[in-house]
Design an enzyme around this catalytic site. Structure first.
Site, short mmCIF file in Angstrom:
data_model
loop_
_atom_site.label_atom_id
_atom_site.label_comp_id
_atom_site.label_asym_id
_atom_site.label_seq_id
_atom_site.Cartn_x
_atom_site.Cartn_y
_atom_site.Cartn_z
N ASP A 19 -1.68 6.35 6.48
CA ASP A 19 -3.06 6.16 6.09
C ASP A 19 -3.26 4.70 7.21
O ASP A 19 -2.29 4.08 7.38
CB ASP A 19 -2.73 5.10 4.61
CG ASP A 19 -2.95 3.70 4.33
OD1 ASP A 19 -3.94 3.44 4.37
OD2 ASP A 19 -2.68 3.24 3.06
N TRP B 32 0.99 -1.16 -0.02
CA TRP B 32 -0.21 -0.24 -0.39
C TRP B 32 0.79 1.53 0.24
O TRP B 32 0.45 1.96 -0.82
CB TRP B 32 -1.21 0.09 1.36
CG TRP B 32 -1.65 -1.65 1.16
CD1 TRP B 32 -2.40 -2.56 1.70
CD2 TRP B 32 -2.89 -1.50 -0.03
NE1 TRP B 32 -2.49 -2.85 1.67
CE2 TRP B 32 -3.47 -2.85 0.22
CE3 TRP B 32 -2.88 -0.63 -1.63
CZ2 TRP B 32 -4.72 -3.38 -0.41
CZ3 TRP B 32 -4.13 -1.15 -1.78
CH2 TRP B 32 -4.93 -2.56 -1.61
N LYS C 75 -12.14 -2.03 7.13
CA LYS C 75 -11.25 -3.10 6.77
C LYS C 75 -12.11 -2.37 8.43
O LYS C 75 -11.37 -3.84 9.44
CB LYS C 75 -9.59 -2.59 7.32
CG LYS C 75 -9.03 -1.65 5.67
CD LYS C 75 -8.87 -3.31 5.08
CE LYS C 75 -8.16 -3.10 4.10
NZ LYS C 75 -7.79 -2.94 3.40
C1 LIG Z 1 -7.04 -1.68 2.01
C2 LIG Z 1 -6.45 -1.03 2.29
C3 LIG Z 1 -6.17 -0.37 1.16
C4 LIG Z 1 -7.28 0.81 -0.32
O1 LIG Z 1 -8.16 0.45 0.12
P1 LIG Z 1 -9.13 0.74 -0.85
O2 LIG Z 1 -10.37 0.98 -0.11
O3 LIG Z 1 -9.62 -0.47 -1.91
O4 LIG Z 1 -8.91 1.93 -1.92
C5 LIG Z 1 -4.62 1.25 1.18
N1 LIG Z 1 -4.04 1.31 2.58
C6 LIG Z 1 -4.11 -0.73 3.12
C7 LIG Z 1 -3.68 0.05 4.39
C8 LIG Z 1 -5.46 -1.00 3.05
O5 LIG Z 1 -5.69 -2.15 3.35
#
Ligand SMILES: *Cc1c(COP(=O)(O)O)cnc(C)c1O
Length: 355
Positions: free
Chosen positions: A167, A100, A191
């Protein structure tokens, strides 16, 4: 049969939240109308949006500190570019801790110079880089607090003299941190908060408005702030379910209380991974292990079929590792009960007896 859902994302949500959400799809708030067929500008939905924003800030301890909470669309992946669009004038720094982070770096490179300050790529991301120094004078420094795919998590955060962006898609609301260290936090809902389709962005307003480029409205945080996340039609259902989950979290005692349970769950599983001779963990250092996503493999691949069948029989779902790591990944987000981790540990012990 009761399922034990270890899916990495979209992932488990509290049963009570799913039930309330399903009811609101038929009849929302006693209106004899569905949540998804009324105006997002109705007073009922505006109240949902406001409550979701308020709860998000409250859980992070960021109320009345100059932060705004937004519910946007495009997933966390959209934030990879929005962050750079809104904050990158010349040079930004990134910590490369996995897939990511890499995707975030790739997007940001379209907007300016990127300094990858440290990376654990040469170790296949089985650890968090340490001992690096963040140079001064960057437009911002970007981190990924929990690496969903590799199962590592940051427990220490660097000192910086620029805005800190993180993030937190896969560990937001899972543990107590001093969130005021961060100037922009983003997280895809799917998540630890709700269904896919909305992304929480918590941003300190005073870091915005400093780049010289023209920003298209939909990508401009300031536009979304000025319209209270209603610049265009928000993802009403995902925002509503996120609000319900944040209420549920409050009922559980908030982030501090859920962190205690998350620690117990992680300790239970990691102790078994360390004790059981049939399994080994993927992450090199114990201090880098993720409390949310535990990655592990069988020492002997020939037991895979047997173990997988035992897991299926026990109602365990979503245990497959990401294709770039292999093996298993048990995602233990907030809504996963301790009991489900015990069922997994029991299956691991049953395999040991059998093998
Ligand atoms: C799943 C995830 C993403 C991507 O998320 P989307 O909503 O599918 O764009 C980005 N960063 C992390 C840490 C993730 O676990």
């Amino acid at each position: 049969m009761k399922k034990h859902n270890f899916s990495a994302g979209p992932c488990i949500l509290p049963q009570s939240v799913l039930k309330k959400a399903s009811e609101a799809v038929v009849n929302f708030d006693g209106l004899d109308l569905s949540l998804i067929e009324i105006s997002h500008r109705s007073k009922q939905f505006v109240a949902v949006m406001e409550r979701a924003q308020e709860l998000a800030l409250a859980h992070l301890g960021l109320q009345n500190k100059g932060y705004k909470a937004l519910f946007l669309q495009g997933g966390a992946s959209m934030e990879f570019l929005m962050v750079a669009y809104n904050l990158l004038e010349q040079k930004a720094g990134y910590l490369d801790t996995g897939t990511w982070s890499n995707k975030a770096i790739k997007e940001a490179k379209l907007f300016g110079d990127i300094d990858v300050v440290a990376s654990s790529k040469e170790h296949n991301y089985n650890q968090i880089p340490k001992g690096y120094k963040v140079p001064s004078g960057l437009d911002y420094f970007h981190l990924t607090s929990n690496n969903t795919i590799f199962g590592t998590q940051m427990n220490e955060f660097p000192e910086v003299d620029c805005p800190l962006v993180c993030d937190m898609s896969s560990d937001i609301f899972s543990r107590v941190l001093d969130f005021s260290k961060f100037d922009l936090i983003y997280a895809g809902a799917q998540k630890n908060m709700g269904p896919a389709g909305t992304t929480l962005v918590v941003v300190k307003e005073d870091i915005l408005g400093k780049v010289s480029r023209v920003i298209p409205s939909m990508l401009d945080y300031k536009v979304h702030i000025s319209k209270d996340s209603m610049f265009n039609t928000p993802a009403v259902f995902p925002v509503y379910v996120s609000m319900l989950t944040l209420e549920w979290l409050k009922d559980q005692g908030g982030v501090a209380a859920i962190e205690k349970v998350n620690k117990e769950k992680a300790a239970l599983l990691y102790n078994e991974i360390d004790r059981n001779p049939l399994f080994k963990g993927f992450v090199a250092n114990k201090e880098d292990r993720s409390m949310m996503n535990a990655t592990f493999t069988l020492e002997n691949e020939s037991l895979k079929e047997t173990f997988d069948a035992m897991c299926t029989a026990a109602g365990i779902n979503g245990l497959n590792g990401h294709r770039s790591v292999g093996g298993y990944r048990a995602s233990m987000y907030n809504a996963l009960p301790l009991e489900s981790v015990q069922v997994l540990v029991d299956a691991m012990q049953a395999l040991e007896k059998k093998a």
